[in-house]
Design an enzyme around this catalytic site. Structure first.
Site, PDB file in Angstrom:
ATOM      1  N   HIS A   1       0.817  -1.220   0.000  1.00 31.66           N
ATOM      2  CA  HIS A   1       0.000   0.000   0.000  1.00 31.66           C
ATOM      3  C   HIS A   1       0.852   1.272   0.000  1.00 31.66           C
ATOM      4  CE1 HIS A   1      -4.074  -1.731   0.371  1.00 31.66           C
ATOM      5  NE2 HIS A   1      -3.405  -2.754   0.908  1.00 31.66           N
TER       6      HIS A   1
ATOM      7  N   ASP B   1      -1.627  -5.056  -4.483  1.00 29.70           N
ATOM      8  CA  ASP B   1      -1.684  -3.799  -3.746  1.00 29.70           C
ATOM      9  C   ASP B   1      -0.284  -3.301  -3.392  1.00 29.70           C
ATOM     10  OD1 ASP B   1      -4.393  -3.744  -4.017  1.00 29.70           O
ATOM     11  OD2 ASP B   1      -4.866  -4.236  -1.939  1.00 29.70           O
TER      12      ASP B   1
ATOM     13  N   ASN C   1      -6.653  -5.238  -5.971  1.00 25.62           N
ATOM     14  CA  ASN C   1      -7.885  -4.478  -6.220  1.00 25.62           C
ATOM     15  C   ASN C   1      -7.686  -2.975  -6.019  1.00 25.62           C
ATOM     16  OD1 ASN C   1      -7.692  -5.335  -3.361  1.00 25.62           O
ATOM     17  ND2 ASN C   1      -9.575  -4.160  -3.112  1.00 25.62           N
ATOM     18  N   HIS C   2      -6.765  -2.567  -5.138  1.00 26.02           N
ATOM     19  CA  HIS C   2      -6.582  -1.139  -4.892  1.00 26.02           C
ATOM     20  C   HIS C   2      -5.929  -0.431  -6.070  1.00 26.02           C
ATOM     21  CE1 HIS C   2      -7.456   0.080  -0.628  1.00 26.02           C
ATOM     22  NE2 HIS C   2      -7.732  -1.209  -0.603  1.00 26.02           N
TER      23      HIS C   2
ATOM     24  N   HIS D   1      -4.995 -12.560  -5.409  1.00 25.77           N
ATOM     25  CA  HIS D   1      -5.316 -11.449  -4.506  1.00 25.77           C
ATOM     26  C   HIS D   1      -6.826 -11.468  -4.284  1.00 25.77           C
ATOM     27  CE1 HIS D   1      -4.329  -7.493  -2.663  1.00 25.77           C
ATOM     28  NE2 HIS D   1      -5.580  -7.199  -2.975  1.00 25.77           N
TER      29      HIS D   1
ATOM     30  N   ASP E   1      -4.409  -9.619  -0.110  1.00 25.64           N
ATOM     31  CA  ASP E   1      -5.698  -8.961   0.123  1.00 25.64           C
ATOM     32  C   ASP E   1      -6.042  -8.901   1.603  1.00 25.64           C
ATOM     33  OD1 ASP E   1      -8.002  -7.539  -0.564  1.00 25.64           O
ATOM     34  OD2 ASP E   1      -9.231  -9.338  -0.581  1.00 25.64           O
TER      35      ASP E   1
ATOM     36  N   HIS F   1      -4.850  -8.660   5.396  1.00 29.82           N
ATOM     37  CA  HIS F   1      -3.642  -8.021   5.910  1.00 29.82           C
ATOM     38  C   HIS F   1      -3.038  -8.697   7.132  1.00 29.82           C
ATOM     39  CE1 HIS F   1      -4.679  -3.957   3.784  1.00 29.82           C
ATOM     40  NE2 HIS F   1      -4.553  -4.981   2.951  1.00 29.82           N
TER      41      HIS F   1
END
Length: 390
Positions: free
Chosen positions: A13, A52, A87-88, A154, A188, A190
């Site tokens: 992230h 991500d 997905n992010h 993911h 995905d 965490h």
């Protein structure tokens, strides 16, 4: 036979300004850099990232540049990095992973095998829930020299998750890939979690930094080792900023002194202080709590003021914790496959102080870009449905 070692990293992230803090943004980069240093120090054969890499689909040039700078350590050590799209960061056009790959030895995993030592690596990018049933999972056969097959995904899957917190059944994936799998490396979720399904080991690497207040374990990567066809895995913890969730309960007569006494029970120096204020509402404000925590040495402070709230029976509700309204909006947008211009417009609307406050002038700021994106989308759809006689 030579041992093959791969460092599995996920959910870094990069660029995430958690709690609107540049300190937290830097923490996410620092934690990622730690993982790369681990890979170099242990001289692994490859790094695998299961999605991500970035927090959003439109990271700033500065964020991309710092990511590339960190990955330069892998290039200099001759260690490749392979990954899939989460997905992010998912986009309709060129994926960020491909862009970063142009700056160094970073490549996307596909349904065809990528051989690393004696491991055949496969990858499938994050699949939106509405496309799950129609998605193709069939993998090409591994090369003869591969002793071990590992698929990177993911998704939230049960197992390792329980059915209540998963969106899909892992055995459905195993049934649809068409080959035998020795391992499934997941992103995905965490927190690190693993299970064994028949002869297939399945695990989440966990995130490299804490993304939620209730995340009890943060900063983990997984070191995979394969020798003579045997797959083993070791979890490695990262040195992350300490995170202090603190509940301060107020009575009707409690004031600033009560707050400070409670904070002094914790070690807040350079920590993230996640305060929850409960009980009776009084003279102490949420801003007072932020100031007090900073004076006790906290680097970052977030406050949830629950005082005076009416308790509701939430047993029948589907409740999900989000860090902020902005995170909730961003999470929903990332679940939809909008063009990048939509994400850019959303980001400007929520963060650009120079945007006109009246509706019509504000709309004019985005009209041409949105119309161009719409035209491109419709042209693509039309092109995809035209039949050509040969």
């Amino acid at each position: 036979m030579k041992q093959t070692r791969v460092l599995h990293v996920s959910d870094t992230h990069l660029g995430y300004r958690q709690y609107c803090s540049d300190i937290r943004r830097n923490d996410f980069f620092d934690n990622f850099e730690q993982t790369i240093e681990i890979a170099v120090d242990r001289d692994v054969d490859a790094v695998v990232h299961t999605g991500d890499l970035f927090h959003g689909s439109n990271p700033s040039i500065q964020n991309i540049d710092r990511c590339a700078e960190i990955l330069g350590q892998l290039d200099r050590a001759g260690i490749p990095m392979y990954g899939i799209v989460g997905n992010h960061e998912r986009k309709n056009d060129t994926q960020l992973l491909d862009l970063v790959g142009r700056m160094g030895d970073v490549r996307r995993l596909k349904k065809e095998p990528t051989l690393v030592g004696n491991i055949a690596l496969y990858g499938i990018d994050a699949i939106p829930e509405r496309r799950w049933e129609g998605a193709s999972f069939e993998l090409a056969e591994p090369p003869a020299e591969a002793t071990t097959t590992v698929l990177c995904l993911h998704q939230s899957l049960a197992p390792p998750l329980d059915e209540e917190h998963a969106k899909h059944d892992l055995e459905d994936v195993i049934d649809r890939v068409g080959i035998e799998l020795d391992g499934i490396a997941l992103g995905d979720i965490h927190r690190p979690k693993s299970d064994l399904i028949g002869d297939t080991e399945v695990w989440y690497a966990g995130s490299t930094a804490r993304t939620q207040k209730n995340q009890t374990q943060a900063g983990t990567v997984q070191l995979l080792k394969v020798k003579d066809g045997d797959l083993s895995r070791k979890q490695i913890g990262l040195d992350t900023r300490s995170f202090c969730p603190i509940t301060v309960e107020f009575g009707s007569d409690d004031g600033a002194g009560h707050l400070r006494d409670r904070l002094r029970q914790e070690s807040l120096q350079d920590a993230v202080a996640a305060l929850e204020l409960t009980g009776e509402r009084g003279a102490v404000t949420a801003n007072d709590a932020v100031t007090a925590a900073r004076e006790e040495g906290a680097a970052v402070v977030t406050v949830s003021d629950e005082r005076g709230r009416v308790d509701l029976d939430s047993g029948s509700l589907d409740v999900r914790e989000v860090a902020s309204h902005d995170d909730a909006v961003e999470e929903r947008l990332n679940d939809e496959e909008f063009p990048s211009v939509v994400h850019e417009a959303d980001s400007r609307i929520r963060t650009d102080d120079d945007l006109p406050t009246r509706t019509d002038p504000a709309a004019d700021e985005f009209e041409s870009d949105l119309r161009e994106a719409m035209a491109s989308e419709f042209d693509d759809e039309e092109a995809a449905t035209v039949e050509v006689d040969e």
